[in-house]
Write a protein that holds these residues in place. Structure first.
Motif, mmCIF file in Angstrom:
data_model
loop_
_atom_site.group_PDB
_atom_site.id
_atom_site.type_symbol
_atom_site.label_atom_id
_atom_site.label_comp_id
_atom_site.label_asym_id
_atom_site.label_seq_id
_atom_site.Cartn_x
_atom_site.Cartn_y
_atom_site.Cartn_z
ATOM 1 N N VAL A 86 1.400 -17.272 1.338
ATOM 2 C CA VAL A 86 0.996 -15.306 1.610
ATOM 3 C C VAL A 86 -0.594 -15.136 0.664
ATOM 4 C CG1 VAL A 86 2.011 -13.292 1.062
ATOM 5 C CG2 VAL A 86 3.724 -14.842 0.715
ATOM 6 N N GLU A 87 -0.439 -14.318 2.472
ATOM 7 C CA GLU A 87 -1.724 -13.793 1.991
ATOM 8 C C GLU A 87 -1.992 -12.188 1.798
ATOM 9 O OE1 GLU A 87 -5.923 -13.275 4.387
ATOM 10 O OE2 GLU A 87 -4.887 -14.888 4.962
ATOM 11 N N ILE A 88 -1.886 -12.025 0.843
ATOM 12 C CA ILE A 88 -2.258 -10.413 0.518
ATOM 13 C C ILE A 88 -3.455 -9.576 0.942
ATOM 14 C CG2 ILE A 88 -1.971 -8.950 -1.081
ATOM 15 C CD1 ILE A 88 -0.381 -10.394 -2.401
ATOM 16 N N ILE A 89 -3.132 -8.904 2.101
ATOM 17 C CA ILE A 89 -4.052 -8.276 2.837
ATOM 18 C C ILE A 89 -4.466 -6.740 1.874
ATOM 19 C CG2 ILE A 89 -4.677 -6.863 4.568
ATOM 20 C CD1 ILE A 89 -2.921 -8.795 6.535
ATOM 21 N N SER A 90 -3.292 -6.130 1.251
ATOM 22 C CA SER A 90 -3.327 -5.160 0.983
ATOM 23 C C SER A 90 -2.390 -4.065 0.041
ATOM 24 C CB SER A 90 -3.858 -3.740 2.070
ATOM 25 O OG SER A 90 -3.094 -2.952 2.280
ATOM 26 N N ILE A 91 -2.942 -3.546 -1.092
ATOM 27 C CA ILE A 91 -1.949 -3.185 -1.594
ATOM 28 C C ILE A 91 -1.816 -1.228 -1.706
ATOM 29 C CG2 ILE A 91 -1.321 -2.844 -4.139
ATOM 30 C CD1 ILE A 91 -1.696 -5.975 -4.690
ATOM 31 N N GLU A 92 -1.291 -1.230 -1.170
ATOM 32 C CA GLU A 92 -0.494 0.913 -1.289
ATOM 33 C C GLU A 92 -0.857 1.662 -2.505
ATOM 34 O OE1 GLU A 92 -1.952 2.783 2.119
ATOM 35 O OE2 GLU A 92 -1.833 0.226 2.999
ATOM 36 N N GLU A 93 -0.772 2.574 -2.427
ATOM 37 C CA GLU A 93 -1.108 3.589 -3.675
ATOM 38 C C GLU A 93 0.121 3.663 -3.991
ATOM 39 O OE1 GLU A 93 -3.405 4.944 -5.721
ATOM 40 O OE2 GLU A 93 -5.157 4.220 -3.925
ATOM 41 N N PRO A 94 0.477 3.120 -5.062
ATOM 42 C CA PRO A 94 1.867 2.995 -6.172
ATOM 43 C C PRO A 94 2.903 4.689 -6.127
ATOM 44 C CG PRO A 94 0.561 3.750 -7.914
ATOM 45 C CD PRO A 94 -0.453 3.335 -6.870
ATOM 46 N N VAL A 95 3.937 4.687 -5.614
ATOM 47 C CA VAL A 95 4.970 5.175 -5.149
ATOM 48 C C VAL A 95 5.997 5.404 -6.248
ATOM 49 C CG1 VAL A 95 6.590 6.149 -3.871
ATOM 50 C CG2 VAL A 95 4.634 5.420 -3.142
ATOM 51 N N TYR A 96 6.268 6.833 -6.922
ATOM 52 C CA TYR A 96 7.579 6.813 -8.221
ATOM 53 C C TYR A 96 8.797 6.858 -7.620
ATOM 54 C CZ TYR A 96 3.490 6.592 -11.532
ATOM 55 O OH TYR A 96 2.442 6.306 -12.477
ATOM 56 N N ASN A 98 12.941 8.815 -8.048
ATOM 57 C CA ASN A 98 13.602 9.569 -9.290
ATOM 58 C C ASN A 98 13.274 9.616 -10.529
ATOM 59 O OD1 ASN A 98 13.662 11.782 -6.980
ATOM 60 N ND2 ASN A 98 15.657 10.937 -6.667
ATOM 61 N N ASN A 99 13.926 7.530 -11.109
ATOM 62 C CA ASN A 99 13.374 7.313 -12.004
ATOM 63 C C ASN A 99 12.428 6.964 -12.338
ATOM 64 O OD1 ASN A 99 16.457 7.654 -12.296
ATOM 65 N ND2 ASN A 99 16.916 6.216 -11.799
ATOM 66 N N MET A 100 11.108 7.241 -12.535
ATOM 67 C CA MET A 100 9.483 7.210 -12.586
ATOM 68 C C MET A 100 9.975 5.899 -12.610
ATOM 69 S SD MET A 100 8.627 9.706 -12.750
ATOM 70 C CE MET A 100 7.353 10.337 -13.189
ATOM 71 N N ASN A 101 10.334 4.938 -11.639
ATOM 72 C CA ASN A 101 9.605 3.104 -11.615
ATOM 73 C C ASN A 101 9.014 3.255 -10.774
ATOM 74 O OD1 ASN A 101 11.859 2.891 -13.492
ATOM 75 N ND2 ASN A 101 13.625 2.598 -11.505
ATOM 76 N N LEU A 102 7.795 2.404 -10.555
ATOM 77 C CA LEU A 102 6.726 2.951 -9.402
ATOM 78 C C LEU A 102 6.961 1.429 -8.883
ATOM 79 C CD1 LEU A 102 3.848 3.824 -9.837
ATOM 80 C CD2 LEU A 102 3.180 1.272 -11.663
ATOM 81 N N TYR A 103 6.453 1.563 -7.804
ATOM 82 C CA TYR A 103 6.917 0.932 -6.605
ATOM 83 C C TYR A 103 4.928 0.662 -5.828
ATOM 84 C CZ TYR A 103 11.842 1.327 -7.259
ATOM 85 O OH TYR A 103 12.908 0.947 -7.540
ATOM 86 N N TYR A 104 5.207 -0.241 -5.223
ATOM 87 C CA TYR A 104 3.992 -0.432 -4.734
ATOM 88 C C TYR A 104 4.283 -1.198 -3.108
ATOM 89 C CZ TYR A 104 0.737 -0.283 -9.133
ATOM 90 O OH TYR A 104 -0.096 -0.155 -10.028
ATOM 91 N N SER A 105 3.644 -0.985 -2.188
ATOM 92 C CA SER A 105 3.614 -1.541 -0.927
ATOM 93 C C SER A 105 2.910 -2.131 -0.547
ATOM 94 C CB SER A 105 3.193 -0.214 0.292
ATOM 95 O OG SER A 105 3.717 -0.639 1.267
ATOM 96 N N VAL A 106 3.247 -3.261 -0.182
ATOM 97 C CA VAL A 106 2.463 -5.272 0.310
ATOM 98 C C VAL A 106 2.272 -5.500 1.568
ATOM 99 C CG1 VAL A 106 1.505 -7.571 -0.889
ATOM 100 C CG2 VAL A 106 2.876 -5.439 -2.265
ATOM 101 N N ASN A 107 1.106 -5.071 1.618
ATOM 102 C CA ASN A 107 0.933 -6.267 2.891
ATOM 103 C C ASN A 107 0.152 -6.903 3.284
ATOM 104 O OD1 ASN A 107 0.643 -5.710 5.936
ATOM 105 N ND2 ASN A 107 -0.941 -4.496 6.411
ATOM 106 N N THR A 108 0.701 -8.200 3.306
ATOM 107 C CA THR A 108 1.034 -9.804 3.825
ATOM 108 C C THR A 108 0.707 -10.393 5.254
ATOM 109 O OG1 THR A 108 3.261 -10.089 3.491
ATOM 110 C CG2 THR A 108 2.424 -9.474 1.343
ATOM 111 N N LYS A 109 -0.170 -11.313 4.876
ATOM 112 C CA LYS A 109 -0.104 -12.206 6.106
ATOM 113 C C LYS A 109 1.142 -13.897 5.577
ATOM 114 C CE LYS A 109 -3.261 -13.476 10.172
ATOM 115 N NZ LYS A 109 -2.502 -12.953 11.232
ATOM 116 N N ILE A 110 1.881 -13.805 6.529
ATOM 117 C CA ILE A 110 1.929 -15.294 6.598
ATOM 118 C C ILE A 110 2.007 -16.396 8.374
ATOM 119 C CG2 ILE A 110 4.915 -16.256 5.850
ATOM 120 C CD1 ILE A 110 5.543 -13.772 3.875
ATOM 121 N N ASN A 111 2.231 -16.617 7.812
ATOM 122 C CA ASN A 111 1.882 -17.931 9.709
ATOM 123 C C ASN A 111 3.553 -17.699 9.265
ATOM 124 O OD1 ASN A 111 -0.457 -17.522 9.728
ATOM 125 N ND2 ASN A 111 -0.760 -19.774 8.812
#
Length: 146
Positions: A86-96, A98-111
């Motif tokens: 996997v090659e990580i292209i970008s990681i977006e800003e974190p999103v919370y 309702n339970n205040m859990n932190l999530y990241y949207s990860v854009n990856t390149k996979i052949n």
């Protein structure tokens, strides 16, 4: 006829024989415990974390919890029992949520092959964390390491 006093005679206790059923039961229990210990300490399996991803063009976008972000560092993902780099292209800003859990949207390149390259196709992915044994995982849980 002689009466043998079982409680007063040491010889009677030594001579007493165990039944064959009891000996077989002891043998089965001992073999089971030995095989269980062998299985716990020597059987290796792949440790995986399951995630879902969505295909956009030739990239895969998936949402990870904060704890799973560290696990992506080995840059290996399993899709349909095949290991991909996997090659990580970008990681977006974190999103919370309702339970205040932190999530990241990860854009990856996979052949991947053309079989998967359909826009908005949802695929089940697994982050490969390496081989481990059951004993190592038990000790990690006792220590409190995730």
């Amino acid at each position: 006829m002689q009466n043998i006093d079982v409680f007063g005679s040491k010889e009677a206790v030594i001579i007493e024989e165990k039944s064959k059923v009891f000996l077989i039961f002891e043998l089965v229990v001992i073999l089971f415990l030995i095989s269980l210990i062998y299985f716990i300490f020597f059987y290796k399996y792949s440790k995986l974390v399951e995630i879902k991803g969505m295909i956009k063009g030739e990239n895969i976008i998936f949402v990870l919890e904060e704890s799973n972000m560290q696990k992506l560092c080995n840059n290996k993902i399993i899709l349909d029992d095949k290991l991909y780099s996997v090659e990580i292209i970008s990681i977006e800003e974190p999103v919370y949520d309702n339970n205040m859990n932190l999530y990241y949207s990860v854009n990856t390149k996979i052949n991947l092959g053309n079989k998967y390259l359909v826009d908005n196709n949802v695929v089940d992915l697994h982050i490969y964390l390496g081989k481990t044994t059951l004993a190592k995982e038990i000790f990690r849980r006792i220590k409190g390491v995730d």
